[in-house]
Design a protein around this motif. Structure first.
Motif, PDB file in Angstrom:
ATOM      1  N   VAL A 327       0.859  -1.189   0.000  1.00 50.36           N
ATOM      2  CA  VAL A 327       0.000   0.000   0.000  1.00 50.36           C
ATOM      3  C   VAL A 327       0.890   1.232   0.000  1.00 50.36           C
ATOM      4  O   VAL A 327       1.861   1.312   0.757  1.00 50.36           O
ATOM      5  CB  VAL A 327      -0.921   0.002   1.235  1.00 50.36           C
ATOM      6  N   THR A 328       0.583   2.208  -0.862  1.00 46.21           N
ATOM      7  CA  THR A 328       1.401   3.417  -0.960  1.00 46.21           C
ATOM      8  C   THR A 328       0.531   4.670  -0.814  1.00 46.21           C
ATOM      9  O   THR A 328      -0.703   4.585  -0.738  1.00 46.21           O
ATOM     10  CB  THR A 328       2.128   3.497  -2.319  1.00 46.21           C
ATOM     11  N   ASN A 329       1.178   5.823  -0.833  1.00 50.46           N
ATOM     12  CA  ASN A 329       0.481   7.114  -0.831  1.00 50.46           C
ATOM     13  C   ASN A 329       0.568   7.787  -2.195  1.00 50.46           C
ATOM     14  O   ASN A 329       0.419   9.000  -2.310  1.00 50.46           O
ATOM     15  CB  ASN A 329       1.095   8.033   0.232  1.00 50.46           C
ATOM     16  N   ASN A 330       0.806   7.010  -3.243  1.00 52.37           N
ATOM     17  CA  ASN A 330       1.105   7.587  -4.553  1.00 52.37           C
ATOM     18  C   ASN A 330      -0.118   7.914  -5.410  1.00 52.37           C
ATOM     19  O   ASN A 330       0.027   8.533  -6.456  1.00 52.37           O
ATOM     20  CB  ASN A 330       2.016   6.634  -5.338  1.00 52.37           C
ATOM     21  N   LEU A 331      -1.303   7.484  -4.992  1.00 52.45           N
ATOM     22  CA  LEU A 331      -2.505   7.767  -5.788  1.00 52.45           C
ATOM     23  C   LEU A 331      -2.671   9.283  -5.926  1.00 52.45           C
ATOM     24  O   LEU A 331      -2.783  10.015  -4.940  1.00 52.45           O
ATOM     25  CB  LEU A 331      -3.735   7.165  -5.116  1.00 52.45           C
ATOM     26  N   PHE A 339      -6.002   9.263 -13.044  1.00 51.22           N
ATOM     27  CA  PHE A 339      -5.151   9.196 -11.865  1.00 51.22           C
ATOM     28  C   PHE A 339      -3.850   8.444 -12.125  1.00 51.22           C
ATOM     29  O   PHE A 339      -3.746   7.602 -13.016  1.00 51.22           O
ATOM     30  CB  PHE A 339      -5.903   8.576 -10.677  1.00 51.22           C
ATOM     31  N   ILE A 340      -2.861   8.818 -11.317  1.00 52.53           N
ATOM     32  CA  ILE A 340      -1.553   8.167 -11.292  1.00 52.53           C
ATOM     33  C   ILE A 340      -1.603   7.055 -10.244  1.00 52.53           C
ATOM     34  O   ILE A 340      -2.123   7.236  -9.144  1.00 52.53           O
ATOM     35  CB  ILE A 340      -0.441   9.158 -10.935  1.00 52.53           C
ATOM     36  N   TRP A 341      -1.018   5.937 -10.596  1.00 57.16           N
ATOM     37  CA  TRP A 341      -1.036   4.758  -9.724  1.00 57.16           C
ATOM     38  C   TRP A 341       0.316   4.059  -9.848  1.00 57.16           C
ATOM     39  O   TRP A 341       0.891   4.015 -10.942  1.00 57.16           O
ATOM     40  CB  TRP A 341      -2.158   3.828 -10.164  1.00 57.16           C
ATOM     41  N   THR A 342       0.861   3.542  -8.770  1.00 53.18           N
ATOM     42  CA  THR A 342       2.099   2.761  -8.860  1.00 53.18           C
ATOM     43  C   THR A 342       1.796   1.301  -8.539  1.00 53.18           C
ATOM     44  O   THR A 342       0.931   0.996  -7.709  1.00 53.18           O
ATOM     45  CB  THR A 342       3.177   3.281  -7.906  1.00 53.18           C
ATOM     46  N   SER A 343       2.510   0.416  -9.213  1.00 52.51           N
ATOM     47  CA  SER A 343       2.225  -1.016  -9.078  1.00 52.51           C
ATOM     48  C   SER A 343       3.464  -1.842  -9.409  1.00 52.51           C
ATOM     49  O   SER A 343       4.318  -1.416 -10.195  1.00 52.51           O
ATOM     50  CB  SER A 343       1.082  -1.412 -10.019  1.00 52.51           C
ATOM     51  N   GLU A 344       3.540  -3.038  -8.832  1.00 53.36           N
ATOM     52  CA  GLU A 344       4.602  -4.000  -9.133  1.00 53.36           C
ATOM     53  C   GLU A 344       4.132  -5.069 -10.104  1.00 53.36           C
ATOM     54  O   GLU A 344       4.770  -6.111 -10.237  1.00 53.36           O
ATOM     55  CB  GLU A 344       5.074  -4.691  -7.848  1.00 53.36           C
ATOM     56  N   LYS A 345       3.035  -4.828 -10.799  1.00 54.68           N
ATOM     57  CA  LYS A 345       2.414  -5.907 -11.570  1.00 54.68           C
ATOM     58  C   LYS A 345       3.265  -6.434 -12.712  1.00 54.68           C
ATOM     59  O   LYS A 345       3.032  -7.552 -13.176  1.00 54.68           O
ATOM     60  CB  LYS A 345       1.042  -5.471 -12.075  1.00 54.68           C
ATOM     61  N   HIS A 350       6.446   0.455 -10.796  1.00 54.77           N
ATOM     62  CA  HIS A 350       6.424   1.486 -11.832  1.00 54.77           C
ATOM     63  C   HIS A 350       5.165   2.337 -11.759  1.00 54.77           C
ATOM     64  O   HIS A 350       4.241   2.046 -10.996  1.00 54.77           O
ATOM     65  CB  HIS A 350       6.566   0.842 -13.209  1.00 54.77           C
ATOM     66  N   ILE A 351       5.152   3.395 -12.563  1.00 58.40           N
ATOM     67  CA  ILE A 351       4.074   4.385 -12.552  1.00 58.40           C
ATOM     68  C   ILE A 351       3.128   4.132 -13.723  1.00 58.40           C
ATOM     69  O   ILE A 351       3.577   3.921 -14.860  1.00 58.40           O
ATOM     70  CB  ILE A 351       4.642   5.812 -12.648  1.00 58.40           C
ATOM     71  N   GLU A 370      13.388  -0.001 -10.012  1.00 54.53           N
ATOM     72  CA  GLU A 370      12.245   0.330  -9.162  1.00 54.53           C
ATOM     73  C   GLU A 370      12.055   1.840  -8.999  1.00 54.53           C
ATOM     74  O   GLU A 370      13.025   2.592  -8.848  1.00 54.53           O
ATOM     75  CB  GLU A 370      12.453  -0.255  -7.764  1.00 54.53           C
ATOM     76  N   ILE A 371      10.788   2.267  -9.016  1.00 57.31           N
ATOM     77  CA  ILE A 371      10.425   3.599  -8.532  1.00 57.31           C
ATOM     78  C   ILE A 371      10.464   3.553  -7.009  1.00 57.31           C
ATOM     79  O   ILE A 371       9.830   2.693  -6.390  1.00 57.31           O
ATOM     80  CB  ILE A 371       9.014   3.990  -9.002  1.00 57.31           C
ATOM     81  N   THR A 372      11.209   4.449  -6.383  1.00 55.16           N
ATOM     82  CA  THR A 372      11.331   4.445  -4.924  1.00 55.16           C
ATOM     83  C   THR A 372      10.604   5.604  -4.247  1.00 55.16           C
ATOM     84  O   THR A 372      10.404   5.581  -3.039  1.00 55.16           O
ATOM     85  CB  THR A 372      12.817   4.463  -4.524  1.00 55.16           C
ATOM     86  N   ASP A 373      10.234   6.620  -5.008  1.00 58.61           N
ATOM     87  CA  ASP A 373       9.429   7.708  -4.459  1.00 58.61           C
ATOM     88  C   ASP A 373       8.743   8.426  -5.610  1.00 58.61           C
ATOM     89  O   ASP A 373       9.295   8.536  -6.705  1.00 58.61           O
ATOM     90  CB  ASP A 373      10.289   8.701  -3.672  1.00 58.61           C
ATOM     91  N   TYR A 374       7.528   8.897  -5.358  1.00 53.64           N
ATOM     92  CA  TYR A 374       6.762   9.650  -6.349  1.00 53.64           C
ATOM     93  C   TYR A 374       6.559  11.050  -5.789  1.00 53.64           C
ATOM     94  O   TYR A 374       6.027  11.234  -4.692  1.00 53.64           O
ATOM     95  CB  TYR A 374       5.416   8.965  -6.600  1.00 53.64           C
TER      96      TYR A 374
END
Length: 732
Positions: A327-331, A339-345, A350-351, A370-374
């Motif tokens: 769970v992230t705060n990137n939404l 909307f912007i969403w990050t996922s490991e799918k 990634h974004i 890996e994206i480490t911060d948005y």
């Protein structure tokens, strides 16, 4: 045998350290702040994007001010608020602006509850009229301005209240809050600790609705801790703590309409049982609320869009994973509510860009990194700003990229750890940079080009001071262990001689998604490792399987078997390092804190032919004792996975102990309960195994306060010297 390649950063402060280095580091210096770095004061970027505010403290008078600075000059332009000018308010410790920045919420008398939660007294200062309004006479939690700045919502005694700043009227909007039973709008212990937030209520864009999560803790088992204090009788702290497999709080989502004074529970077409609501967030549409629902196993996450007026809802995104979903705060909702969403799918974080219905528009970032911060999206330039490990998993860089996934640009130049704090309009960012040879420095950078506009602050004085000490380089490398190239760092004695034989002391944490081998400036522990190197030890750290920033498969391989692969990697790494001619394989030790204490205990027990000693600080000794959200994310429940819990819990391997073992815990640890250590002690006693242990009264998971850290590290250093350093003393 060639075990690993040393790369980069093998010289430490080359220019500064040409002079003789004779001074040795002391524990008193480490914990007395001698090596503390100068940082940037916490700042708030103002809406105009050209200025920022900083909370400043006058140590002499004890007063505080909020001062305004220009980004372009970094010069102070004015004092916006001063506690000296507010009657009855001697100081404030934190502040928050309303959206239009006409009001400031000032915090005083703050006191900690748990890791992230606090109670405090709060006042609102009007920057136009300079009027001051007290929010409540009592201490409250999480006061939050409505978007129009006319109201403040807050939590008190497990209920939600709203203060109208114009009329002065306070309205209570929930009434069933009871300690250790019902909580409205504030998270329970386990949500706060594991989902990382405290405020569980949100204003909508029109300031007329509040969405909140209600926690029914009635069936959650209680945990109690004695607080010994200084009185004749101890007191007791009792709180709800769901251990793995036990009852969680029953959560429900509610929306309160302030205009109609109507409240309704949100009902969804999909029926959930035993679930979590880890995030809620209003869209730009004042009637549409987003809410993330997650099953107890945390391998399914649904992003719902809920229409508060039409009482309708749909799932915009439904993610599933064979292990778990972070769970992230990137939404982030854009102007059109896409909307912007990050996922490991795709196997790496990634974004992604989705439309308002959840349909994928495009994957913005791609690659085996890996994206480490948005950081956010600038609509004016169509740029997304983020941090990633594209330049190597031990490094961090700041990047920009267009919403379409084109025009990617690296904005940070120096190799190491870079992070950014952007101005509100994305004109500038303050870049903080450090690596293993460079202490933190701060620069003002242009957000389009990344070019440095102005140097803000560095730590040259610390560099100059360190020139007098016997400092050794932190050598980064990889080591081939169990089919993987694992990241490693090593610190050797300053006068290292490959023809001699040295004891090896290993450090690790090893928890899922964590990282200890990172190209950044020293922590306090790094200075301790320098002290140990000065004594003649080689210190090393290996990030094994299960750690982060190398892809989902590498991170999630430990699923359902915490402590198996991670321990195997530490044991095998120690064996390989022990094969080096300059390491004495009869004197190898290991230590760790929390998850690291779980690991070091296991390594000593299971690797009793490799490790001579171990130190475990605040360790988990059985995952049956730890909280539900963290533990079940990686292990499911004990009822489903009993062998996974028991086969790798050190408490069940005490019979294998051969070496020296030091066990340390604080009695007021609300996170990893001292129960873990007590049960370990009893198991060791019944196995007739000798060991040493230390209990710190009324100290929490951090074990600090006064001389506590100095005492702790003195005890650990003495233990290391006694168990690993005997031949060092003889050779001297």
């Amino acid at each position: 045998m060639k075990l690993y390649k040393i790369f980069a950063l093998t010289c430490f402060l080359v220019t500064s350290l040409m002079s003789a280095q004779n001074k040795e580091i002391s524990l008193e210096e480490i914990w007395g702040g001698t090596f503390r770095t100068q940082g940037m004061d916490a700042l708030h970027s103002l809406k105009n994007g050209k200025q920022y505010s900083v909370l400043n403290v006058d140590r002499g008078s004890g007063t505080t001010t909020i001062d305004i600075y220009d980004y372009s000059t970094l010069e102070k332009t004015k004092t916006l608020v001063s506690s000296a000018g507010i009657k009855g308010l001697r100081y404030f410790s934190d502040y928050t602006f309303s959206a239009n920045e006409n009001k400031v919420l000032l915090a005083t008398n703050e006191e900690s509850i748990f890791r992230r939660s606090t109670l405090g007294n709060y006042h609102v200062f009007n920057t136009v009229t300079e009027d001051v309004i007290e929010i409540a006479e009592e201490k409250i939690q999480e006061p939050t301005f409505s978007p129009d700045g006319s109201k403040v919502a807050y939590g008190r005694d497990n209920n939600i209240y709203v203060k109208d700043l114009e009329s002065g009227k306070t309205t209570q909007i929930t009434f069933d809050g009871v300690k250790n039973k019902i909580i409205n709008g504030i998270t329970d212990w386990v949500y706060e600790e594991e989902f990382g937030f405290v405020r569980a209520f949100e204003w909508n864009a029109d300031s007329n609705k509040i969405a909140y999560i209600r926690f029914d803790e009635t069936l959650v088992p209680e945990f109690s801790m004695d607080v010994y204090g200084n009185n004749l009788y101890q007191t007791q702290t009792v709180f709800k703590y769901p251990k793995a497999g036990e009852a969680n709080a029953i959560v429900s989502l509610h929306i309160h309409n302030l205009e109609s004074n109507n409240m309704r529970a949100v009902t969804l077409d999909k029926k959930y049982s035993d679930f979590y609501i880890p995030r809620i967030k209003w869209t730009n549409d004042a009637d549409v609320l987003s809410a993330q629902f997650m099953n107890r196993h945390q391998n399914e996450l649904d992003l719902w869009m809920i229409d508060a007026e039409k009482n309708t809802a749909f799932i915009a995104i439904a993610e599933k994973d064979k292990a778990y979903i972070d769970v992230t705060n990137n939404l982030t909702f854009l102007k059109d509510d896409s909307f912007i969403w990050t996922s490991e799918k795709d196997g790496y974080n990634h974004i992604y860009h989705h439309d308002k219905k959840g349909k994928l528009i495009n994957q913005i970032t791609k690659g085996k990194w890996e994206i480490t911060d948005y950081y956010g999206f600038d609509a004016k330039t169509d740029r997304i700003y983020y941090q990633s490990v594209e330049n190597g998993s031990i490094n961090r860089d700041v990047y920009s990229i267009s919403l379409k996934g084109t025009k990617k640009q690296r904005l940070s130049d120096n190799t190491g750890t870079n992070s950014a704090d952007f101005s509100a309009d994305f004109t500038y960012f303050i870049n903080s940079f450090s690596n293993a040879t460079t202490p933190p420095s701060y620069t003002l950078n242009d957000a389009i080009t990344g070019e440095v506009v102005k140097e803000i602050k560095d730590n040259t004085e610390l560099v100059e001071a360190l020139a007098a000490y016997k400092m050794s380089p932190k050598e980064f490398s990889t080591i081939a262990v169990n089919g993987n190239d694992l990241n490693m760092w090593t610190i050797k004695p300053k006068d290292f001689d490959a023809s001699k034989s040295y004891p090896l002391f290993m450090f690790q944490y090893s928890g899922p998604g964590s990282q200890q081998v990172a190209n950044k400036w020293h922590s306090a522990n790094d200075y301790w490792y320098q002290l140990l190197a000065q004594k003649g030890y080689i210190v090393a750290c290996v990030d094994g399987r299960g750690t982060g920033f190398k892809g989902a498969d590498f991170k999630k391989v430990t699923q359902n078997e915490l402590g198996k692969f991670e321990v195997e990697d530490q044991i095998e790494a120690a064996k390989q390092l022990g094969d080096l001619k300059y390491i004495d394989d009869s004197r190898i030790g290991i230590w760790g804190w929390s998850y690291g204490g779980f690991m070091s205990s296991n390594a000593l027990f299971k690797g009793n032919d490799v490790f001579k000693m171990a130190i475990a600080v605040a360790p988990v000794t059985s995952w049956r004792f730890y909280d539900s959200i963290y533990t079940e994310r990686y292990m499911t429940t004990p009822q489903e996975n009993a062998s996974g819990y028991d086969m790798n819990s050190p408490i069940n391997h005490v019979d294998k102990l051969k070496g020296d073992f030091l066990l340390i815990h604080g009695t007021a640890d609300d996170n990893v309960h001292v129960q873990n250590t007590m049960r370990m002690v009893e198991a060791l006693v019944q196995a007739n195994k000798q060991f040493e242990w230390m209990i710190y009264p009324d100290k929490n998971h951090g074990i600090y306060g006064g001389n506590t850290r100095l005492h702790l590290y003195t005890k650990m250093t003495n233990f290391i010297d006694r168990t690993l350093g005997d031949k060092i003393a003889k050779s001297e």
